[in-house]
Write an enzyme that holds these catalytic residues in place. Structure first.
Site, PDB file in Angstrom:
ATOM      1  N   GLY A   1      -5.134  -1.133   6.630  1.00 23.12           N
ATOM      2  CA  GLY A   1      -5.335   0.177   5.998  1.00 23.12           C
ATOM      3  C   GLY A   1      -4.926   0.112   4.537  1.00 23.12           C
ATOM      4  O   GLY A   1      -3.854  -0.404   4.215  1.00 23.12           O
TER       5      GLY A   1
ATOM      6  N   ARG B   1     -10.098  -4.664   8.429  1.00 22.63           N
ATOM      7  CA  ARG B   1      -9.314  -5.184   9.559  1.00 22.63           C
ATOM      8  C   ARG B   1     -10.173  -6.299  10.142  1.00 22.63           C
ATOM      9  O   ARG B   1     -11.244  -6.038  10.699  1.00 22.63           O
ATOM     10  CB  ARG B   1      -9.072  -4.089  10.590  1.00 22.63           C
ATOM     11  CG  ARG B   1      -8.304  -2.900   9.999  1.00 22.63           C
ATOM     12  CD  ARG B   1      -7.879  -1.926  11.074  1.00 22.63           C
ATOM     13  NE  ARG B   1      -7.403  -0.679  10.501  1.00 22.63           N
ATOM     14  CZ  ARG B   1      -6.184  -0.494   9.979  1.00 22.63           C
ATOM     15  NH1 ARG B   1      -5.327  -1.491   9.948  1.00 22.63           N
ATOM     16  NH2 ARG B   1      -5.829   0.674   9.491  1.00 22.63           N
TER      17      ARG B   1
ATOM     18  N   ASP C   1       2.137  -4.733   8.954  1.00 25.74           N
ATOM     19  CA  ASP C   1       2.638  -5.806   9.825  1.00 25.74           C
ATOM     20  C   ASP C   1       1.532  -6.724  10.360  1.00 25.74           C
ATOM     21  O   ASP C   1       1.728  -7.935  10.437  1.00 25.74           O
ATOM     22  CB  ASP C   1       3.511  -5.250  10.965  1.00 25.74           C
ATOM     23  CG  ASP C   1       2.789  -4.225  11.813  1.00 25.74           C
ATOM     24  OD1 ASP C   1       1.671  -3.806  11.443  1.00 25.74           O
ATOM     25  OD2 ASP C   1       3.352  -3.822  12.855  1.00 25.74           O
TER      26      ASP C   1
ATOM     27  N   THR D   1       1.706  -0.334   3.166  1.00 26.69           N
ATOM     28  CA  THR D   1       1.199   0.557   4.222  1.00 26.69           C
ATOM     29  C   THR D   1       1.843   1.927   4.064  1.00 26.69           C
ATOM     30  O   THR D   1       3.029   2.021   3.731  1.00 26.69           O
ATOM     31  CB  THR D   1       1.497   0.025   5.642  1.00 26.69           C
ATOM     32  OG1 THR D   1       1.245   1.070   6.604  1.00 26.69           O
ATOM     33  CG2 THR D   1       2.939  -0.441   5.827  1.00 26.69           C
TER      34      THR D   1
ATOM     35  N   ASP E   1       2.599   3.744   6.382  1.00 24.85           N
ATOM     36  CA  ASP E   1       3.315   4.091   7.616  1.00 24.85           C
ATOM     37  C   ASP E   1       4.844   3.956   7.555  1.00 24.85           C
ATOM     38  O   ASP E   1       5.534   4.512   8.404  1.00 24.85           O
ATOM     39  CB  ASP E   1       2.800   3.231   8.782  1.00 24.85           C
ATOM     40  CG  ASP E   1       1.331   3.473   9.078  1.00 24.85           C
ATOM     41  OD1 ASP E   1       0.821   4.538   8.705  1.00 24.85           O
ATOM     42  OD2 ASP E   1       0.696   2.588   9.685  1.00 24.85           O
TER      43      ASP E   1
ATOM     44  N   ASP F   1       6.633   1.414   8.390  1.00 27.02           N
ATOM     45  CA  ASP F   1       6.975   0.955   9.739  1.00 27.02           C
ATOM     46  C   ASP F   1       7.398  -0.505   9.796  1.00 27.02           C
ATOM     47  O   ASP F   1       7.373  -1.121  10.863  1.00 27.02           O
ATOM     48  CB  ASP F   1       5.779   1.191  10.687  1.00 27.02           C
ATOM     49  CG  ASP F   1       4.539   0.417  10.263  1.00 27.02           C
ATOM     50  OD1 ASP F   1       4.519  -0.130   9.140  1.00 27.02           O
ATOM     51  OD2 ASP F   1       3.590   0.358  11.061  1.00 27.02           O
TER      52      ASP F   1
ATOM     53  N   ARG G   1       0.717   5.710  12.621  1.00 25.20           N
ATOM     54  CA  ARG G   1       0.586   4.805  13.768  1.00 25.20           C
ATOM     55  C   ARG G   1       1.730   5.054  14.751  1.00 25.20           C
ATOM     56  O   ARG G   1       1.890   6.195  15.169  1.00 25.20           O
ATOM     57  CB  ARG G   1       0.577   3.353  13.280  1.00 25.20           C
ATOM     58  CG  ARG G   1      -0.217   2.424  14.166  1.00 25.20           C
ATOM     59  CD  ARG G   1      -0.244   1.035  13.590  1.00 25.20           C
ATOM     60  NE  ARG G   1      -1.201   0.905  12.523  1.00 25.20           N
ATOM     61  CZ  ARG G   1      -2.501   0.700  12.698  1.00 25.20           C
ATOM     62  NH1 ARG G   1      -2.985   0.586  13.911  1.00 25.20           N
ATOM     63  NH2 ARG G   1      -3.312   0.589  11.685  1.00 25.20           N
TER      64      ARG G   1
HETATM   65  O1  F6P Z   1      -1.749   1.847   8.965  1.00 19.22           O
HETATM   66  C1  F6P Z   1      -2.255   2.862   8.162  1.00 19.22           C
HETATM   67  C2  F6P Z   1      -3.056   3.835   8.976  1.00 19.22           C
HETATM   68  O2  F6P Z   1      -3.545   4.835   8.108  1.00 19.22           O
HETATM   69  C3  F6P Z   1      -2.324   4.460  10.158  1.00 19.22           C
HETATM   70  O3  F6P Z   1      -1.460   5.488   9.779  1.00 19.22           O
HETATM   71  C4  F6P Z   1      -3.467   4.903  11.025  1.00 19.22           C
HETATM   72  O4  F6P Z   1      -3.094   4.938  12.377  1.00 19.22           O
HETATM   73  C5  F6P Z   1      -4.497   3.824  10.798  1.00 19.22           C
HETATM   74  O5  F6P Z   1      -4.161   3.188   9.575  1.00 19.22           O
HETATM   75  C6  F6P Z   1      -5.923   4.310  10.724  1.00 19.22           C
HETATM   76  O6  F6P Z   1      -6.743   3.210  10.618  1.00 19.22           O
HETATM   77  P1  F6P Z   1      -8.297   3.262  10.240  1.00 19.22           P
HETATM   78  O7  F6P Z   1      -8.409   3.597   8.789  1.00 19.22           O
HETATM   79  O8  F6P Z   1      -8.778   1.892  10.539  1.00 19.22           O
HETATM   80  O9  F6P Z   1      -8.902   4.331  11.096  1.00 19.22           O
END
Ligand code: F6P
Length: 325
Positions: free
Chosen positions: A15, A76, A107, A129, A131, A133, A175
């Protein structure tokens, strides 16, 4: 400085997070000052595996510090989870004479870097990130901007919620981590915060709280819900609250809004410092580290050790939110 590093690769993965561009700029500018060539792989590990890269010079990173997102794009990459994908990535690093790869991401992305390090690629990680986390660092680039964005959005929702004497459920990202929700809970004066770290809180308790608040004269209730609190689906919960209490209730999922926007001063600072330090440490001969911020200082930690660290949860912020509510 013992300079064994002649060429660096950079990628942003997972992300995106506001501040990633500031890190890219810091890495490029520091590297070039030290006569190191820099390339940027496009779309994270996807670009690395497919040898899709651009040359980065001082000019290519001009005026990017203030921009949200990442100029290197992000993805990803499922292929990076396969042995074949990792081998391809290693080969590209060898073919391009990449002496070290700097990975900016969360991570999952840093775990990808760890795998490459075990296959002989020298790596450095920067926590990027929204998050917050990563247990090994008290800061991850993007968090402050995301929280400020969520705070502004929740302020606005609170206005309309109060005018209509409603209850509102607002889902924020994070997340499996409740950090964004907890911060917003406090700084937005939420009546309740639902976070994955406190799975014991029930819908019934929240409904009882809303009813008591109404009896005590509160005209609006804002419930901040972390996406990782999976026991609750916001729209279904809103219907349930309305049915049981008779109080009009709405749900808003803030979603990807939280990932965009110009990075705050805090994010620009951490991103720049971590980017600078990543190159500086490489120049000192250090490899396979994560840049971290701990106890008010920039530091680094062994990549594997940093990724093994387990997040501890301190309930005091939650208690303070409940004190104020
Ligand atoms: O890790 C960052 C994040 O925005 C999380 O908070 C969320 O769960 C996820 O990525 C969403 O991912 P995507 O943009 O692939 O839907």
């Amino acid at each position: 400085m013992d300079n064994q590093i002649k060429k660096i690769g950079i990628l942003t993965s997972g992300g995106d997070a506001p501040g990633m561009n500031a890190s890219i700029r810091a890495i490029v500018r520091t590297a070039i000052k030290n006569n190191i060539e820099v390339v940027g792989f496009m779309r994270g590990y996807e670009g690395l595996i497919n040898c899709d890269y651009i040359n980065l010079d001082n000019k290519s990173v001009s005026e990017i510090m203030q921009r949200g997102g990442t100029i290197l794009l992000s993805a990803r990459c499922k292929e990076m989870m396969t042995d074949e994908g990792k081998q391809k990535a290693v080969k590209v690093c060898k073919d391009l004479n990449i002496d070290a790869l700097v990975v900016i991401g969360g991570d999952g992305s840093l775990t990808g870097a760890l795998h490459l390090s075990k296959l002989g690629v020298k790596v450095m990680g920067i926590p990027g990130t929204i998050d917050l986390d990563l247990a090994c660092s008290e800061y991850t680039v993007g968090f402050d901007t995301a929280v400020n964005t969520a705070m502004e959005a929740i302020n606005k929702i609170r206005d309309t919620s109060s005018s209509h004497e409603r209850c509102t459920i607002i889902e924020v990202m994070g997340r499996n981590c409740g950090a964004i929700a907890l911060w917003c809970g406090l700084i937005n004066g939420a009546e309740e915060v639902l976070i994955p770290e406190r799975p014991d809180v029930t819908e019934e308790e929240v409904i009882e709280l809303i009813e008591n608040n109404r009896k005590n004269g509160k005209i609006s209730n804002v419930i901040v819900l972390a996406e990782g609190f999976t026991k609750v689906e916001p729209h279904e919960f809103a219907k349930k609250i309305e049915k049981i209490t008779g109080i009009e209730t709405r749900a808003t999922v803030l979603g990807h809004l939280q990932r965009g926007g110009a990075p705050t001063a805090v994010d620009r600072m951490h991103a720049s410092m971590m980017g600078y330090r990543a190159v500086d440490e490489l120049l000192k001969g250090n490899i396979n580290k994560i840049m971290i911020y701990k106890n008010g200082k920039y530091d680094d930690i062994d990549l594997e050790e940093g990724l093994k660290a387990t997040r501890t949860y301190d309930n005091s912020l939650y208690e303070i939110i409940k004190t104020f509510a």
